[in-house]
Design a protein around this motif. Structure first.
Motif, PDB file in Angstrom:
ATOM      1  N   PRO A   1       0.524   0.444  -5.146  1.00  0.00           N
ATOM      2  CA  PRO A   1       0.112  -0.882  -4.708  1.00  0.00           C
ATOM      3  C   PRO A   1       0.148  -1.890  -5.853  1.00  0.00           C
ATOM      4  N   GLY A   2       0.767  -3.031  -5.593  1.00  0.00           N
ATOM      5  CA  GLY A   2       0.901  -4.071  -6.603  1.00  0.00           C
ATOM      6  C   GLY A   2       2.219  -4.027  -7.356  1.00  0.00           C
ATOM      7  N   SER A   3       2.997  -2.950  -7.213  1.00  0.00           N
ATOM      8  CA  SER A   3       4.305  -2.874  -7.890  1.00  0.00           C
ATOM      9  C   SER A   3       5.237  -3.926  -7.313  1.00  0.00           C
TER      10      SER A   3
ATOM     11  N   SER B   1       0.843  -1.196   0.000  1.00  0.00           N
ATOM     12  CA  SER B   1       0.000   0.000   0.000  1.00  0.00           C
ATOM     13  C   SER B   1       0.876   1.243   0.000  1.00  0.00           C
ATOM     14  N   GLY B   2       0.278   2.352  -0.436  1.00  0.00           N
ATOM     15  CA  GLY B   2       0.999   3.611  -0.504  1.00  0.00           C
ATOM     16  C   GLY B   2       1.612   3.822  -1.878  1.00  0.00           C
ATOM     17  N   THR B   3       2.201   5.001  -2.063  1.00  0.00           N
ATOM     18  CA  THR B   3       2.821   5.344  -3.335  1.00  0.00           C
ATOM     19  C   THR B   3       4.185   5.956  -3.096  1.00  0.00           C
ATOM     20  N   GLY B   4       5.036   5.811  -4.083  1.00  0.00           N
ATOM     21  CA  GLY B   4       6.368   6.367  -3.947  1.00  0.00           C
ATOM     22  C   GLY B   4       7.175   6.154  -5.200  1.00  0.00           C
ATOM     23  N   GLU B   5       8.485   6.131  -4.998  1.00  0.00           N
ATOM     24  CA  GLU B   5       9.385   5.905  -6.113  1.00  0.00           C
ATOM     25  C   GLU B   5      10.624   5.185  -5.624  1.00  0.00           C
ATOM     26  N   ALA B   6      11.198   4.423  -6.535  1.00  0.00           N
ATOM     27  CA  ALA B   6      12.474   3.758  -6.296  1.00  0.00           C
ATOM     28  C   ALA B   6      13.489   4.413  -7.223  1.00  0.00           C
TER      29      ALA B   6
ATOM     30  N   PRO C   1       1.270   6.077   4.760  1.00  0.00           N
ATOM     31  CA  PRO C   1       2.449   5.214   4.887  1.00  0.00           C
ATOM     32  C   PRO C   1       2.540   4.251   3.710  1.00  0.00           C
ATOM     33  N   MET C   2       3.751   4.009   3.237  1.00  0.00           N
ATOM     34  CA  MET C   2       3.974   3.030   2.172  1.00  0.00           C
ATOM     35  C   MET C   2       4.476   1.750   2.828  1.00  0.00           C
ATOM     36  N   LYS C   3       3.742   0.654   2.618  1.00  0.00           N
ATOM     37  CA  LYS C   3       4.079  -0.641   3.206  1.00  0.00           C
ATOM     38  C   LYS C   3       4.631  -1.547   2.120  1.00  0.00           C
ATOM     39  N   THR C   4       5.829  -2.118   2.374  1.00  0.00           N
ATOM     40  CA  THR C   4       6.434  -3.013   1.394  1.00  0.00           C
ATOM     41  C   THR C   4       6.812  -4.341   2.042  1.00  0.00           C
ATOM     42  N   LEU C   5       6.734  -5.379   1.242  1.00  0.00           N
ATOM     43  CA  LEU C   5       7.196  -6.712   1.615  1.00  0.00           C
ATOM     44  C   LEU C   5       8.425  -6.977   0.760  1.00  0.00           C
ATOM     45  N   ASN C   6       9.527  -7.342   1.400  1.00  0.00           N
ATOM     46  CA  ASN C   6      10.815  -7.472   0.725  1.00  0.00           C
ATOM     47  C   ASN C   6      11.384  -8.870   0.909  1.00  0.00           C
ATOM     48  N   PHE C   7      11.990  -9.387  -0.162  1.00  0.00           N
ATOM     49  CA  PHE C   7      12.658 -10.684  -0.102  1.00  0.00           C
ATOM     50  C   PHE C   7      14.108 -10.490  -0.533  1.00  0.00           C
ATOM     51  N   TYR C   8      15.025 -11.075   0.217  1.00  0.00           N
ATOM     52  CA  TYR C   8      16.457 -10.974  -0.048  1.00  0.00           C
ATOM     53  C   TYR C   8      17.024 -12.362  -0.294  1.00  0.00           C
ATOM     54  N   VAL C   9      17.763 -12.493  -1.400  1.00  0.00           N
ATOM     55  CA  VAL C   9      18.349 -13.773  -1.775  1.00  0.00           C
ATOM     56  C   VAL C   9      19.804 -13.541  -2.161  1.00  0.00           C
TER      57      VAL C   9
END
Length: 114
Positions: free
Chosen positions: A68-70, A52-57, A89-97
């Motif tokens: 949302p959905g990016s 959720s939320g919006t932003g930029e990388a 607030p921008m909520k992100t789920l992150n995976f590190y490999v």
């Protein structure tokens, strides 16, 4: 097998993982940012999913819109910053490999398993 629930709080938190991969949640408040021009993961690729939320990388100097959905892949060695440009607030789920952080959220030295 490891199982957990995704619960967002404040800031960054590792929520699950093993010696080969890990998951973390991150909440960035409006106007906030994580990372910067000197931020990169030496050995780890990072998948970032916007719940959720919006932003930029900003990845290696290129700006990519987040909503949302990016889902983006930040390859190991790519310098990056994540910014919240929205009003929520921008909520992100992150995976590190492989894993980039220890269980308590400290950055792991390159090539070092926990």
């Amino acid at each position: 097998m490891e199982q957990t629930s995704v619960k967002y709080g404040k800031g960054f938190r590792v929520i699950a993982g093993n010696s080969r991969s890990q998951a973390a949640v991150m909440v960035i408040e409006p106007g906030g940012r994580e990372g910067g021009k000197d931020n990169f993961h030496k050995d780890s690729d990072q998948w970032l999913y916007v719940e959720s939320g919006t932003g930029e990388a900003i990845v290696d100097g290129h700006t990519h819109a987040l909503r949302p959905g990016s889902l983006i892949l930040i390859a190991h060695g790519e310098r990056h910053e994540i910014r919240n440009t929205g009003n929520d607030p921008m909520k992100t789920l992150n995976f590190y490999v492989p894993p980039a952080y220890t269980r308590d959220g400290a950055e792991r030295p390159a090539g070092k398993a926990e």
